[in-house]
Design an enzyme around this catalytic site. Structure first.
Site, mmCIF file in Angstrom:
data_model
loop_
_atom_site.group_PDB
_atom_site.id
_atom_site.type_symbol
_atom_site.label_atom_id
_atom_site.label_comp_id
_atom_site.label_asym_id
_atom_site.label_seq_id
_atom_site.Cartn_x
_atom_site.Cartn_y
_atom_site.Cartn_z
ATOM 1 N N GLY A 1 -18.677 6.893 -2.756
ATOM 2 C CA GLY A 1 -17.634 7.034 -3.763
ATOM 3 C C GLY A 1 -17.846 5.945 -4.799
ATOM 4 O O GLY A 1 -18.961 5.431 -4.963
ATOM 5 N N ASN A 2 -16.771 5.572 -5.485
ATOM 6 C CA ASN A 2 -16.914 4.575 -6.551
ATOM 7 C C ASN A 2 -17.563 3.281 -6.052
ATOM 8 O O ASN A 2 -18.554 2.810 -6.615
ATOM 9 C CB ASN A 2 -15.545 4.304 -7.175
ATOM 10 C CG ASN A 2 -15.636 3.290 -8.290
ATOM 11 O OD1 ASN A 2 -16.477 3.402 -9.177
ATOM 12 N ND2 ASN A 2 -14.806 2.263 -8.227
ATOM 13 N N ALA A 3 -17.027 2.710 -4.961
ATOM 14 C CA ALA A 3 -17.534 1.416 -4.480
ATOM 15 C C ALA A 3 -19.002 1.523 -4.051
ATOM 16 O O ALA A 3 -19.821 0.662 -4.392
ATOM 17 C CB ALA A 3 -16.671 0.897 -3.338
ATOM 18 N N GLY A 4 -19.337 2.574 -3.304
ATOM 19 C CA GLY A 4 -20.711 2.747 -2.828
ATOM 20 C C GLY A 4 -21.700 2.905 -3.978
ATOM 21 O O GLY A 4 -22.773 2.284 -3.990
ATOM 22 N N LYS B 1 0.862 -1.190 0.000
ATOM 23 C CA LYS B 1 0.000 0.000 0.000
ATOM 24 C C LYS B 1 0.886 1.224 0.000
ATOM 25 O O LYS B 1 2.025 1.168 0.481
ATOM 26 C CB LYS B 1 -0.869 -0.004 1.258
ATOM 27 C CG LYS B 1 -2.116 0.821 1.171
ATOM 28 C CD LYS B 1 -3.156 0.179 0.270
ATOM 29 C CE LYS B 1 -4.560 0.340 0.677
ATOM 30 N NZ LYS B 1 -5.473 -0.638 0.123
ATOM 31 N N GLY C 1 -21.079 5.850 2.581
ATOM 32 C CA GLY C 1 -19.986 6.208 1.664
ATOM 33 C C GLY C 1 -20.478 6.036 0.238
ATOM 34 O O GLY C 1 -20.955 4.954 -0.127
HETATM 35 N N1 GLU Z 1 -7.271 -0.286 -3.431
HETATM 36 C C1 GLU Z 1 -7.945 -1.512 -3.682
HETATM 37 C C2 GLU Z 1 -7.969 -2.382 -2.440
HETATM 38 O O1 GLU Z 1 -7.758 -1.920 -1.346
HETATM 39 C C3 GLU Z 1 -7.413 -2.230 -4.909
HETATM 40 C C4 GLU Z 1 -5.985 -2.642 -4.826
HETATM 41 C C5 GLU Z 1 -5.424 -3.152 -6.139
HETATM 42 O O2 GLU Z 1 -6.160 -3.336 -7.080
HETATM 43 O O3 GLU Z 1 -4.222 -3.329 -6.157
HETATM 44 O O4 GLU Z 1 -8.271 -3.543 -2.495
#
Ligand code: GLU
Length: 415
Positions: A218-221, A105, A216
């Protein structure tokens, strides 16, 4: 963003899972610390002509099963320990869905909402100029996360390819399709989560056509709102929230119109016919499914006892604090933990890497089918561990993921 240290929580979870798996001390220790960390300062030219310094991070938590994989976040409250925790959870996440990847990350401590597009581009390119030697298609593959998106990835990929002087689109995922992105990546996190809800309903007898709420937007929500209806054959979305407020409609929102409103105005607030409610109330509504899809620690000791949802499907990373988790478990709420519920995104990221390597692209239907298979298998594998070991789903998902990573470390002769 949080009142305590997420990485300490992540480390406690490892110890708990290690006990169940009878892991030796060296393995437990190895899994409890990041393998590599990069901390750096970024100097970015701002629109007023002045240079501003930002703190940046990239952490490659564990690469026993494959190259590090995980997003880059832009957030004012970013800390090294938040990134460590998220990099750690990425490691178990890629393992739970059985991808040949490790976990990582990154993040930058900045306030993206107050920055212009050009400043964000400068920042993204500077991040890559700093980290380029340490990432790569077979080393570490970033993706978007909180407040970063496909455009950020396109800038980053362009900077990386300029530095390397060759074409390597697979070093970033969730890129726009025009520059090597895959079909089906934008809704992959939500789709994965909704697939796990579908499996939970089939297995445990919940009814997905009843009410649901999303924290939330955003995209996911947004994608979860649309996909819940599409994949589960109904459901009434009675409440949603974003950083500006929460809204409620007892008859259910038209998800498509709500998404349009958010895209047009930047917020869900003010949606015609909606009633404003306090943020906390959204989490406590009597619904079949609650999707936390915002930031960490939304479900805490302050509200867990009031949660009435039957299923909590964690699309965000780390939305439930450990104390809250205990309360939800005691109440018999079926929590689909983040490392499983939100694994659809990284799964399709992996599909994107594969397609970029071959320079041959699949159609959307193929991506959806393969994602469905991966997430369905993972849900049932975790459920088996729940039954076998008589543990709650979060610990079971950790146990499944950690066992796979520990095995890879052992086979490599690290421990
Ligand atoms: N940010 C997303 C996660 O937390 C995707 C990570 C990725 O595709 O590498 O799962």
């Amino acid at each position: 963003m949080e009142s305590y240290n997420s990485f300490k929580t992540a480390q406690r979870q490892i110890i708990e899972a290690a006990k169940i798996l009878n892991l030796d001390e060296a393995t437990t220790q190895l899994l409890s610390e990041p393998q590599k960390e990069f901390n750096f300062s970024l100097h970015v030219k701002m629109d007023n002509g002045k240079v501003k310094i930002f703190k940046g991070y990239r952490i490659q938590y564990n690469i026993a099963r494959g190259p590090a994989k995980g997003g880059i976040r832009y957030h004012p409250a970013e800390t090294v320990d938040t990134i460590r925790a998220l990099a750690c959870w990425m490691t178990w996440k890629t393992a739970v869905v059985d991808l040949p990847l490790g976990g990582g990350k990154g993040g930058v401590c900045c306030d993206p909402k107050s920055m212009s597009l050009r400043e964000l581009e400068n920042l993204s390119r500077e991040y890559i100029r700093t980290i380029a030697p340490f990432i790569g298609v077979d080393k570490d593959i970033p993706a978007p996360d909180v407040y970063t998106n496909p455009q950020t990835m396109a800038w980053m990929m362009d900077e990386y390819e300029t530095i390397m002087n060759n074409h390597q689109p697979g070093v970033f995922t969730d890129k726009p399709t025009q520059v090597g992105g895959t079909e089906g990546r934008r809704d992959a996190t939500a789709r994965g989560g909704v697939i796990t809800v579908r499996e939970a309903c089939k297995l445990l007898g919940f009814d997905p056509t009843k009410k649901f709420a999303i924290q939330g937007f955003g995209n996911a929500g947004q994608r979860a709102a649309l996909l819940h209806h599409e994949l589960l054959g109904g459901g009434k979305l009675i409440a949603v929230s974003d950083s500006r407020g929460a809204i409620y409609s007892p008859d259910g929102f038209n998800s498509k119109e709500l998404v349009m409103h958010k895209l047009k105005t930047g917020s869900i607030t003010g949606f015609p016919g909606s009633k404003k409610i306090p943020h906390e109330q959204l989490l406590e509504l009597d619904v079949e499914v609650l999707y936390p899809a915002a930031l960490e620690n939304a479900i805490s000791i302050n509200n867990a006892k009031n949660i009435k949802a039957k299923i909590v499907c964690e699309l965000a990373n780390g939305p439930t604090t450990p104390e809250a988790d205990l309360i939800l478990n005691k109440k018999g709420i079926h929590v689909i933990p983040d490392i499983l519920a939100s694994a659809g995104g990284v799964t399709v990221s992996y599909f994107e890497m594969v397609q970029d390597k071959y320079s041959f692209f699949w159609d959307e239907k193929t991506v959806h089918q393969r994602l469905d298979q991966k997430l369905t298998n993972a849900y049932h594998r975790v459920h088996e561990a729940v039954m076998e070991k008589k543990i709650h789903p979060r610990l079971a998902a950790m146990v499944v993921g950690i066992a796979r990573v520990a095995e890879a470390c052992k086979l490599r002769g690290w421990v």
